[in-house]
Design an enzyme around this catalytic site. Structure first.
Site, PDB file in Angstrom:
ATOM      1  N   GLY A 190       0.844  -1.189   0.000  1.00 48.59           N
ATOM      2  CA  GLY A 190       0.000   0.000   0.000  1.00 48.59           C
ATOM      3  C   GLY A 190       0.879   1.238   0.000  1.00 48.59           C
ATOM      4  N   VAL A 191       0.278   2.379   0.286  1.00 48.38           N
ATOM      5  CA  VAL A 191       1.002   3.649   0.208  1.00 48.38           C
ATOM      6  C   VAL A 191       2.211   3.652   1.160  1.00 48.38           C
ATOM      7  CG1 VAL A 191       0.787   6.129   0.568  1.00 48.38           C
ATOM      8  CG2 VAL A 191      -1.109   4.849  -0.417  1.00 48.38           C
ATOM      9  N   ILE A 192       1.975   3.268   2.412  1.00 48.40           N
ATOM     10  CA  ILE A 192       3.051   3.332   3.410  1.00 48.40           C
ATOM     11  C   ILE A 192       4.152   2.333   3.076  1.00 48.40           C
ATOM     12  CG2 ILE A 192       3.568   2.910   5.859  1.00 48.40           C
ATOM     13  CD1 ILE A 192       0.804   4.139   6.502  1.00 48.40           C
ATOM     14  N   GLU A 211       2.221  -8.727  -1.203  1.00 48.58           N
ATOM     15  CA  GLU A 211       0.896  -8.089  -1.209  1.00 48.58           C
ATOM     16  C   GLU A 211      -0.175  -9.153  -1.456  1.00 48.58           C
ATOM     17  OE1 GLU A 211      -0.759  -5.070  -0.708  1.00 48.58           O
ATOM     18  OE2 GLU A 211      -2.432  -6.393  -1.207  1.00 48.58           O
ATOM     19  N   VAL A 245       0.520 -13.201   3.470  1.00 50.48           N
ATOM     20  CA  VAL A 245       1.414 -13.629   4.551  1.00 50.48           C
ATOM     21  C   VAL A 245       0.592 -14.239   5.682  1.00 50.48           C
ATOM     22  CG1 VAL A 245       3.063 -12.831   6.281  1.00 50.48           C
ATOM     23  CG2 VAL A 245       3.127 -11.888   3.966  1.00 50.48           C
ATOM     24  N   ALA A 327      -3.721  13.034   6.467  1.00 46.05           N
ATOM     25  CA  ALA A 327      -3.561  14.163   7.371  1.00 46.05           C
ATOM     26  C   ALA A 327      -4.409  15.363   6.935  1.00 46.05           C
ATOM     27  CB  ALA A 327      -2.084  14.554   7.441  1.00 46.05           C
ATOM     28  N   HIS A 451       5.285  28.707 -19.425  1.00 43.85           N
ATOM     29  CA  HIS A 451       6.151  27.796 -20.176  1.00 43.85           C
ATOM     30  C   HIS A 451       7.606  28.089 -19.864  1.00 43.85           C
ATOM     31  CE1 HIS A 451       7.625  25.297 -23.426  1.00 43.85           C
ATOM     32  NE2 HIS A 451       8.424  26.298 -23.770  1.00 43.85           N
TER      33      HIS A 451
HETATM   34  P1  FAD Z   1      -2.934  10.897  14.645  1.00 41.03           P
HETATM   35  O1  FAD Z   1      -1.921  11.600  13.829  1.00 41.03           O
HETATM   36  O2  FAD Z   1      -2.780   9.421  14.829  1.00 41.03           O
HETATM   37  O3  FAD Z   1      -2.967  11.636  16.063  1.00 41.03           O
HETATM   38  C1  FAD Z   1      -3.759  11.215  17.105  1.00 41.03           C
HETATM   39  C2  FAD Z   1      -3.125  11.674  18.396  1.00 41.03           C
HETATM   40  O4  FAD Z   1      -4.040  11.450  19.453  1.00 41.03           O
HETATM   41  C3  FAD Z   1      -1.861  10.907  18.770  1.00 41.03           C
HETATM   42  O5  FAD Z   1      -0.877  11.796  19.208  1.00 41.03           O
HETATM   43  C4  FAD Z   1      -2.315   9.989  19.886  1.00 41.03           C
HETATM   44  O6  FAD Z   1      -1.277   9.669  20.804  1.00 41.03           O
HETATM   45  C5  FAD Z   1      -3.368  10.860  20.539  1.00 41.03           C
HETATM   46  N1  FAD Z   1      -4.369  10.127  21.322  1.00 41.03           N
HETATM   47  C6  FAD Z   1      -5.098   9.048  20.963  1.00 41.03           C
HETATM   48  N2  FAD Z   1      -5.954   8.705  21.940  1.00 41.03           N
HETATM   49  C7  FAD Z   1      -5.764   9.605  22.937  1.00 41.03           C
HETATM   50  C8  FAD Z   1      -6.358   9.790  24.210  1.00 41.03           C
HETATM   51  N3  FAD Z   1      -7.344   8.995  24.649  1.00 41.03           N
HETATM   52  N4  FAD Z   1      -5.916  10.800  24.982  1.00 41.03           N
HETATM   53  C9  FAD Z   1      -4.934  11.629  24.543  1.00 41.03           C
HETATM   54  N5  FAD Z   1      -4.356  11.504  23.357  1.00 41.03           N
HETATM   55  C10 FAD Z   1      -4.764  10.510  22.548  1.00 41.03           C
HETATM   56  N6  FAD Z   1      -0.972  11.127   5.498  1.00 41.03           N
HETATM   57  C11 FAD Z   1      -0.896  12.082   4.565  1.00 41.03           C
HETATM   58  O7  FAD Z   1      -1.868  12.811   4.357  1.00 41.03           O
HETATM   59  N7  FAD Z   1       0.264  12.281   3.838  1.00 41.03           N
HETATM   60  C12 FAD Z   1       1.353  11.503   4.018  1.00 41.03           C
HETATM   61  O8  FAD Z   1       2.367  11.701   3.360  1.00 41.03           O
HETATM   62  C13 FAD Z   1       1.298  10.486   4.994  1.00 41.03           C
HETATM   63  N8  FAD Z   1       2.383   9.703   5.229  1.00 41.03           N
HETATM   64  C14 FAD Z   1       2.319   8.769   6.210  1.00 41.03           C
HETATM   65  C15 FAD Z   1       3.448   7.976   6.432  1.00 41.03           C
HETATM   66  C16 FAD Z   1       3.434   7.017   7.425  1.00 41.03           C
HETATM   67  C17 FAD Z   1       4.656   6.176   7.668  1.00 41.03           C
HETATM   68  C18 FAD Z   1       2.255   6.859   8.234  1.00 41.03           C
HETATM   69  C19 FAD Z   1       2.220   5.847   9.347  1.00 41.03           C
HETATM   70  C20 FAD Z   1       1.129   7.634   8.011  1.00 41.03           C
HETATM   71  C21 FAD Z   1       1.148   8.595   6.995  1.00 41.03           C
HETATM   72  N9  FAD Z   1       0.032   9.382   6.717  1.00 41.03           N
HETATM   73  C22 FAD Z   1       0.092  10.329   5.741  1.00 41.03           C
HETATM   74  C23 FAD Z   1      -1.232   9.250   7.477  1.00 41.03           C
HETATM   75  C24 FAD Z   1      -1.315  10.352   8.541  1.00 41.03           C
HETATM   76  O9  FAD Z   1      -0.208  10.246   9.398  1.00 41.03           O
HETATM   77  C25 FAD Z   1      -2.620  10.220   9.295  1.00 41.03           C
HETATM   78  O10 FAD Z   1      -3.695  10.260   8.389  1.00 41.03           O
HETATM   79  C26 FAD Z   1      -2.772  11.365  10.283  1.00 41.03           C
HETATM   80  O11 FAD Z   1      -1.711  11.387  11.207  1.00 41.03           O
HETATM   81  C27 FAD Z   1      -4.107  11.254  11.032  1.00 41.03           C
HETATM   82  O12 FAD Z   1      -4.224  12.337  11.894  1.00 41.03           O
HETATM   83  P2  FAD Z   1      -5.077  12.250  13.231  1.00 41.03           P
HETATM   84  O13 FAD Z   1      -4.898  13.564  13.908  1.00 41.03           O
HETATM   85  O14 FAD Z   1      -6.445  11.777  12.925  1.00 41.03           O
HETATM   86  O15 FAD Z   1      -4.402  11.087  14.091  1.00 41.03           O
HETATM   87  P1  AMP Z   2      -2.718   0.364   2.998  1.00 41.46           P
HETATM   88  O1  AMP Z   2      -4.086   0.039   3.555  1.00 41.46           O
HETATM   89  O2  AMP Z   2      -2.710   1.290   1.813  1.00 41.46           O
HETATM   90  O3  AMP Z   2      -1.738   0.776   4.057  1.00 41.46           O
HETATM   91  O4  AMP Z   2      -2.166  -1.015   2.430  1.00 41.46           O
HETATM   92  C1  AMP Z   2      -2.036  -2.184   3.165  1.00 41.46           C
HETATM   93  C2  AMP Z   2      -1.901  -3.341   2.190  1.00 41.46           C
HETATM   94  O5  AMP Z   2      -1.572  -4.531   2.912  1.00 41.46           O
HETATM   95  C3  AMP Z   2      -3.179  -3.646   1.416  1.00 41.46           C
HETATM   96  O6  AMP Z   2      -2.902  -3.569   0.030  1.00 41.46           O
HETATM   97  C4  AMP Z   2      -3.544  -5.074   1.842  1.00 41.46           C
HETATM   98  O7  AMP Z   2      -4.079  -5.831   0.771  1.00 41.46           O
HETATM   99  C5  AMP Z   2      -2.190  -5.642   2.271  1.00 41.46           C
HETATM  100  N1  AMP Z   2      -2.296  -6.778   3.204  1.00 41.46           N
HETATM  101  C6  AMP Z   2      -3.136  -6.892   4.262  1.00 41.46           C
HETATM  102  N2  AMP Z   2      -2.941  -8.089   4.919  1.00 41.46           N
HETATM  103  C7  AMP Z   2      -1.939  -8.735   4.249  1.00 41.46           C
HETATM  104  C8  AMP Z   2      -1.265 -10.013   4.407  1.00 41.46           C
HETATM  105  N3  AMP Z   2      -1.574 -10.855   5.401  1.00 41.46           N
HETATM  106  N4  AMP Z   2      -0.280 -10.344   3.529  1.00 41.46           N
HETATM  107  C9  AMP Z   2       0.051  -9.493   2.526  1.00 41.46           C
HETATM  108  N5  AMP Z   2      -0.546  -8.294   2.316  1.00 41.46           N
HETATM  109  C10 AMP Z   2      -1.529  -7.906   3.165  1.00 41.46           C
END
Ligand code: FAD
Ligand code: AMP
Length: 475
Positions: A190-192, A211, A245, A327, A451
């Site tokens: 997936g994306v991540i 995948e 997997v 985000a 351009h």
């Molecule tokens: P979160 O960022 O998860 O924040 C929630 C916060 O609430 C956390 O700090 C948590 O500790 C806190 N919390 C939870 N429960 C409680 C509680 N009961 N009391 C107090 N605090 C609490 N998105 C993009 O748009 N662009 C990207 O390039 C992108 N890259 C990513 C790369 C990676 C490796 C990963 C893992 C994610 C990526 N994402 C990206 C997804 C993005 O990070 C999330 O969509 C976004 O962080 C969601 O924001 P949120 O505020 O809903 O939650």
């Molecule tokens: P994303 O939801 O974009 O982060 O992508 C996660 C990916 O993991 C999806 O494409 C799923 O199909 C894949 N996936 C979920 N479970 C498994 C598994 N057991 N083995 C291999 N791929 C998986």
């Protein structure tokens, strides 16, 4: 600290902290409770995005891309570099500095908007009270006129492949590796998974991605997915589709992964394994009994179009509610809710949330894919313009990919734009704006683009939809 606020936000990620800031800008008294803990045990606002997601991944993608380009692409410019070295510790140090500056920036923003930042755990009690447990474990009950739940998401675990923080890691672990694994396995293309696999591939790992699905990037336009798969394979990433997997066992510094594909049961041995099979909403310890806030079958907090939970003045935004886990989607929801609370206008147009995959080539889209438009039955036309025909892309040595625009035949409305190629994530903004204003492909055709720029590719794709492209033969 007072104990009564107009608004209490639980969660300080990119959904929660903008909600708190906008509430403060709207003249409301607001507190934001957040429990994020970094690996050294310290607290930081910013949630997954700033600490372990968007920002650190983009920092490492940038560093690794520069290395790759220096090695593979500089020579054609006549730039000869001998003995290129890289230092993982320095890359990680730079990344950590960017993360720190970003998370500390939130403290300054909170101060400016008069938001009270409360590190610790928040739990919604019945009657819009919130139990706040500070980092020392001391509890207090706070009252609010409105509560915004923004608790985010956590990585989905894979049964039989327990994380051990060494050989088997999640996306956060993959951002923190201190050396380049020789063999890196990634579960989930997936994306991540693709972004993290790209980082370590560029730094020299042999990367195998397993995948489960037979199709690659099924949520993207399939013309884009095909181009992307070709590009990643060319980069040496071994993407195995239809590979589900079932488990992984770490032993002697390596991991044995079991998976099933069309040929039967297979095993793969790698040095590090990243489990990147998606994320799930985080609501553990968030809701006391009797709050009335409901979760759906997949654990997301149930909300309506305006992020109301159905319990009076309790709202929920970001990854813990339906919709793409992005985000910027969470941010717009947080801002909308803070505006609605203040009695202002607020809305999120879910049809124009852009998606970006920050690989090379970059992938970005907004609106419907061709497959979705076709399934919907509305007659449509497409225009495709390859970056190979863009003067700027040629000057940049970045000719891979294309821009594809899909528009309705009846009224010419733009239904989707799909880009794979240089700076796709930046270029998509124009398409988002166009769609936000319900633009037609003719509107884009009649808009002047400087351009030579990459943005001309979008202009030409719009022209191509009516077979009027200038810089590429119309088909
Ligand atoms: P979160 O960022 O998860 O924040 C929630 C916060 O609430 C956390 O700090 C948590 O500790 C806190 N919390 C939870 N429960 C409680 C509680 N009961 N009391 C107090 N605090 C609490 N998105 C993009 O748009 N662009 C990207 O390039 C992108 N890259 C990513 C790369 C990676 C490796 C990963 C893992 C994610 C990526 N994402 C990206 C997804 C993005 O990070 C999330 O969509 C976004 O962080 C969601 O924001 P949120 O505020 O809903 O939650
Ligand atoms: P994303 O939801 O974009 O982060 O992508 C996660 C990916 O993991 C999806 O494409 C799923 O199909 C894949 N996936 C979920 N479970 C498994 C598994 N057991 N083995 C291999 N791929 C998986």
């Amino acid at each position: 600290m007072t104990d009564t606020y107009d608004v209490i936000v639980i969660g300080g990620g990119p959904a929660g902290y903008p909600a708190a800031i906008r509430a403060g800008q709207n003249g409301l008294t607001v507190a934001c409770i957040d429990e994020w803990k970094n690996l050294d045990g310290s607290h930081a606002f910013g949630g997954t995005c700033l600490n372990a997601g968007c920002i650190p991944s983009k920092a490492l993608l940038e560093s690794s891309e520069l290395l790759y380009r220096a090695r593979e692409e500089f020579a054609v410019h006549g730039i000869k570099l001998a003995g290129i070295e890289f230092d993982v510790a320095q890359m990680q140090k730079r990344k950590a500095g960017i993360v720190k500056a970003s998370t500390q920036g939130i403290l300054a923003l909170f101060k400016a908007a008069k938001v009270v930042g409360l590190p610790g755990h928040g739990r919604l009690l019945p009657g819009r009270e919130v139990e706040y447990t500070d980092t020392a474990g001391k509890k207090a009950v706070l009252k609010a006129k409105h509560v915004v739940l923004a608790s985010g998401s956590v990585p989905t675990p894979l049964r039989n492949a327990a994380l051990n923080g060494r050989e088997i890691i999640d996306s956060w672990g993959a951002l923190e590796l201190g050396s380049v694994p020789k063999r890196l396995g990634v579960i989930g293309a997936g994306v991540i998974g693709l972004e993290l696999g790209s980082v370590w591939r560029r730094l020299g790992s042999e990367v195998v991605m397993l995948e489960a699905l037979d199709s690659f990037l099924p949520m993207a336009d399939q013309q884009v997915s095909k181009e992307a798969l070709r590009a990643f394979k060319k980069q040496g990433i071994d993407i195995r589709l239809g590979a589900k997997v079932s488990g992984a066992v770490a032993k002697d510094g390596a991991v044995e992964v079991s998976y099933a594909d069309a040929k039967g049961t297979q095993t793969l041995t790698v040095d590090r394994l990243v489990v990147a099979i998606g994320r799930r909403p985080q609501t553990l310890g968030l809701l006391a009994d009797g709050t009335g806030v409901a979760l759906d079958a997949r654990g997301f907090i149930q909300v309506d179009q305006e992020c109301r939970t159905g319990v009076e003045n309790v709202w929920a935004v970001g990854d813990c509610v339906r919709g793409p886990m992005l985000a910027h989607k969470g941010k717009e929801e947080g801002v909308m809710v803070a505006d609605l609370i203040a009695g202002h206008h607020g809305e999120v147009n879910y049809k124009t949330v852009p998606s970006v995959i920050y690989t090379a080539p970059e992938i970005a889209w907004v609106g419907e894919t061709e497959e979705q438009v076709k399934a919907g039955g509305r007659p449509y036309k497409t225009g495709v313009f390859p970056f190979l025909a863009s003067g700027r892309a040629r000057a940049m040595e970045a000719t891979q990919g294309f821009v594809k625009l899909i528009a309705a035949i009846d009224d010419d409305e733009i239904l989707g734009v799909h880009i794979i190629g240089p700076l796709a994530g930046e270029l998509i903004a124009e398409a988002v704006l166009a769609m936000e204003y319900s633009a037609s492909s003719e509107d884009l055709q009649r808009t002047i683009h400087a351009h030579p720029t990459l943005s001309e590719a979008l202009h030409e794709a719009a022209l191509a939809a009516d077979k009027k492209a200038i810089d590429f033969p119309n088909r």
